[in-house]
Design an enzyme around this catalytic site. Sequence first.
Site, PDB file in Angstrom:
ATOM      1  N   LYS A 195       0.851  -1.198   0.000  1.00  0.00           N
ATOM      2  CA  LYS A 195       0.000   0.000   0.000  1.00  0.00           C
ATOM      3  C   LYS A 195       0.884   1.244   0.000  1.00  0.00           C
ATOM      4  CE  LYS A 195      -1.972   2.629   3.103  1.00  0.00           C
ATOM      5  NZ  LYS A 195      -1.860   3.896   2.339  1.00  0.00           N
ATOM      6  N   GLU A 270      10.725   1.556   9.798  1.00  0.00           N
ATOM      7  CA  GLU A 270      11.663   2.657   9.510  1.00  0.00           C
ATOM      8  C   GLU A 270      10.893   3.943   9.800  1.00  0.00           C
ATOM      9  OE1 GLU A 270      14.755   2.310   8.674  1.00  0.00           O
ATOM     10  OE2 GLU A 270      14.729   0.157   8.326  1.00  0.00           O
ATOM     11  N   CYS A 304      13.476  11.520   6.323  1.00  0.00           N
ATOM     12  CA  CYS A 304      13.743  10.944   7.640  1.00  0.00           C
ATOM     13  C   CYS A 304      15.187  11.228   8.055  1.00  0.00           C
ATOM     14  CB  CYS A 304      13.465   9.451   7.618  1.00  0.00           C
ATOM     15  SG  CYS A 304      14.398   8.591   6.359  1.00  0.00           S
ATOM     16  N   GLU A 404      10.279  16.059  14.931  1.00  0.00           N
ATOM     17  CA  GLU A 404      10.571  16.021  13.501  1.00  0.00           C
ATOM     18  C   GLU A 404       9.701  17.060  12.802  1.00  0.00           C
ATOM     19  OE1 GLU A 404       9.237  12.504  11.396  1.00  0.00           O
ATOM     20  OE2 GLU A 404      11.237  12.297  10.539  1.00  0.00           O
TER      21      GLU A 404
HETATM   22  P1  NAD Z   1       2.532   8.248   7.868  1.00  0.00           P
HETATM   23  O1  NAD Z   1       2.945   7.469   9.051  1.00  0.00           O
HETATM   24  O2  NAD Z   1       1.487   9.277   8.035  1.00  0.00           O
HETATM   25  O3  NAD Z   1       1.996   7.276   6.702  1.00  0.00           O
HETATM   26  C1  NAD Z   1       2.797   6.235   6.173  1.00  0.00           C
HETATM   27  C2  NAD Z   1       1.904   5.182   5.568  1.00  0.00           C
HETATM   28  O4  NAD Z   1       1.134   4.563   6.589  1.00  0.00           O
HETATM   29  C3  NAD Z   1       0.909   5.691   4.535  1.00  0.00           C
HETATM   30  O5  NAD Z   1       0.828   4.749   3.480  1.00  0.00           O
HETATM   31  C4  NAD Z   1      -0.387   5.738   5.323  1.00  0.00           C
HETATM   32  O6  NAD Z   1      -1.541   5.626   4.520  1.00  0.00           O
HETATM   33  C5  NAD Z   1      -0.227   4.523   6.214  1.00  0.00           C
HETATM   34  N1  NAD Z   1      -1.028   4.513   7.439  1.00  0.00           N
HETATM   35  C6  NAD Z   1      -1.538   5.571   8.124  1.00  0.00           C
HETATM   36  N2  NAD Z   1      -2.191   5.137   9.226  1.00  0.00           N
HETATM   37  C7  NAD Z   1      -2.092   3.785   9.239  1.00  0.00           C
HETATM   38  C8  NAD Z   1      -2.552   2.769  10.121  1.00  0.00           C
HETATM   39  N3  NAD Z   1      -3.237   3.052  11.225  1.00  0.00           N
HETATM   40  N4  NAD Z   1      -2.250   1.484   9.829  1.00  0.00           N
HETATM   41  C9  NAD Z   1      -1.526   1.170   8.738  1.00  0.00           C
HETATM   42  N5  NAD Z   1      -1.078   2.082   7.859  1.00  0.00           N
HETATM   43  C10 NAD Z   1      -1.351   3.378   8.102  1.00  0.00           C
HETATM   44  O7  NAD Z   1       3.885   8.859   7.291  1.00  0.00           O
HETATM   45  P2  NAD Z   1       4.066   9.884   6.086  1.00  0.00           P
HETATM   46  O8  NAD Z   1       3.550  11.206   6.531  1.00  0.00           O
HETATM   47  O9  NAD Z   1       3.541   9.283   4.822  1.00  0.00           O
HETATM   48  O10 NAD Z   1       5.662   9.927   5.948  1.00  0.00           O
HETATM   49  C11 NAD Z   1       6.462  10.742   6.707  1.00  0.00           C
HETATM   50  C12 NAD Z   1       7.091   9.970   7.859  1.00  0.00           C
HETATM   51  O11 NAD Z   1       7.807   8.858   7.361  1.00  0.00           O
HETATM   52  C13 NAD Z   1       8.095  10.797   8.637  1.00  0.00           C
HETATM   53  O12 NAD Z   1       7.919  10.620  10.011  1.00  0.00           O
HETATM   54  C14 NAD Z   1       9.432  10.210   8.194  1.00  0.00           C
HETATM   55  O13 NAD Z   1      10.475  10.380   9.101  1.00  0.00           O
HETATM   56  C15 NAD Z   1       9.094   8.789   7.993  1.00  0.00           C
HETATM   57  N6  NAD Z   1      10.079   8.165   7.093  1.00  0.00           N
HETATM   58  C16 NAD Z   1      11.022   7.332   7.631  1.00  0.00           C
HETATM   59  C17 NAD Z   1      11.996   6.758   6.811  1.00  0.00           C
HETATM   60  C18 NAD Z   1      13.028   5.818   7.373  1.00  0.00           C
HETATM   61  O14 NAD Z   1      13.592   5.061   6.593  1.00  0.00           O
HETATM   62  N7  NAD Z   1      13.306   5.830   8.653  1.00  0.00           N
HETATM   63  C19 NAD Z   1      12.000   7.042   5.453  1.00  0.00           C
HETATM   64  C20 NAD Z   1      11.039   7.907   4.947  1.00  0.00           C
HETATM   65  C21 NAD Z   1      10.060   8.457   5.782  1.00  0.00           C
END
Ligand code: NAD
Length: 511
Positions: A195, A270, A304, A404
């Site tokens: 997804k 991650e 990130c 963040e």
């Molecule tokens: P997010 O957590 O809002 O969403 C990520 C994904 O999770 C999306 O596909 C979303 O639809 C899904 N999601 C949301 N709620 C969910 C639930 N309850 N159950 C299952 N899936 C769910 O993150 P974002 O805003 O898309 O991305 C930004 C974040 O990602 C930042 O915190 C960033 O640091 C992190 N990030 C981390 C890395 C790493 O490798 N450490 C890399 C890139 C981004």
Amino acid sequence: MTTHDLTLISATDGSALPREPFVARHLIDGQWRDSADGATFVRHSPAHGVPVTRAAEGGTVEAEAAVATARRAFDDGRWASLSGKDRSTLLLRVADLIDRDRDRIALMETLESGKPISQARAEIEGAADLWRYAAALARALRGDSHNSLGADMLGIVLKEPVGVVSIITPWNFPFLIVSQKLPFALAAGCTAVVKPSELTPATTVILGELLVEAGLPDGVVNIVLGYGQPVGALMTTHDDIDMVSFTGSTAVGKAIVAAASGTLKKVSLELGGKNPQVVFADADLDSAADAIVFGIYFNAGECCNSGSRIIVHKDIADEVTQRVIALSRRVPFGDPLHPDTKVGAIISPEHQNKIDGYVQSAGKAGATIRLGGGPLTVPGLPGQFYQPTVVSGVTAEMAIAREEIFGPVLSVLEFNTFDEAIALANDGAYGLSAGVWSENVHTCLEFTRRVQAGTVWTNTWMDGFAELPFGGVKESGLGRELGRFGLDEYLEVKTVQMRIGRTRTPWVHDR
Ligand code: NAD
């Protein structure tokens, strides 16, 4: 600040904008499907404001169907029972197709995420490299053997695929992040339900098209488009899912651990970071200043690995801050479709407000906004952009130093002694990556040992290689991606103990 203090790239002629939105459907059992209830959602370009994707909005029906298909495809062995050579051959074919379609994929990535087109192209090239690296791992997959357990015993440790994996990805590096997970899962022999973020579905769908073209058996990879609720939630609770591989926010990561605990799924996370770069007084300031600017503005800070906290020795703090401000003014911000742009749009108006909220509250808490500190208007573009922003006089307890922000906002903190620098670097919930700038190898090594982070860069920032594992400690995550460890995440260990001859001492003795 007036915008003519900055390097701004105005709108291009718009000829690269799509006339019709890209149509994104679910991929289930090798078929492209609309949602059963016909629901769709539309993604607009965050820079240009025009609709760029119309995606099917999945519900429980699609998520259930995808999970059932992935389960069947795993259990009947159509993928897991192939040789490593055959799995590898297919992954290599996918890498070639990614290269072939690089420009098309990069354009959609830019249109949905707002990132610069030159950066998007580099990311797609990097993603193809990950498919090739995973292909190599597929052929090197092996367990272990123990031939010294005694004359009558042979021990074998088998590595087996975990099973059906849910892969849930964020919006900031959509194609790269799915490529940090999926080829490794496939190399291991797993099947998957994927997804992408609701903000960036298109390039994962294009990847699905390439997987079909490459000849991946139906049902091995299924893609469901939609939101965390209900699709992501079902993918993390369903009995037929064996593992969840998630990249995203720490808040959602914690919710996923709780959701997955009901069936004790393996979870790999991650998550976020608040990554420090510590600059000692003997550092090469030319290199450090350039890397600081790269570290904070790359991907508009929506990264990130963003180097969002600079911890700098008091003696050089002013000089470093001034150098960073001068370089910040030269970074080209603007239309992501222009080849010279280095920083594009912010993902959404809501996120832009969140970034600005952090900056304004830091100002109220006593920090000094030295550069930027507000939205940026790019001539000819209706979307949201944020000014390159440098905030000094930041102290460890301020939200801007701890949370963040995910925007082009740099916090500058100061230290006197090595111990103070380490204490500041380790202060906080995150532990993704950290950097040290010093010409003294002993300083760098001691920092490397004492800092709490999954990756440490010494005299550099944000390099990455398929061979080197990536992940975080503390609240930045669980598990590792990339490298050999990246394959291990998708493998279970099975121990086999084989007796040689009839030498076992009976447990029940003859009377
Ligand atoms: P997010 O957590 O809002 O969403 C990520 C994904 O999770 C999306 O596909 C979303 O639809 C899904 N999601 C949301 N709620 C969910 C639930 N309850 N159950 C299952 N899936 C769910 O993150 P974002 O805003 O898309 O991305 C930004 C974040 O990602 C930042 O915190 C960033 O640091 C992190 N990030 C981390 C890395 C790493 O490798 N450490 C890399 C890139 C981004």
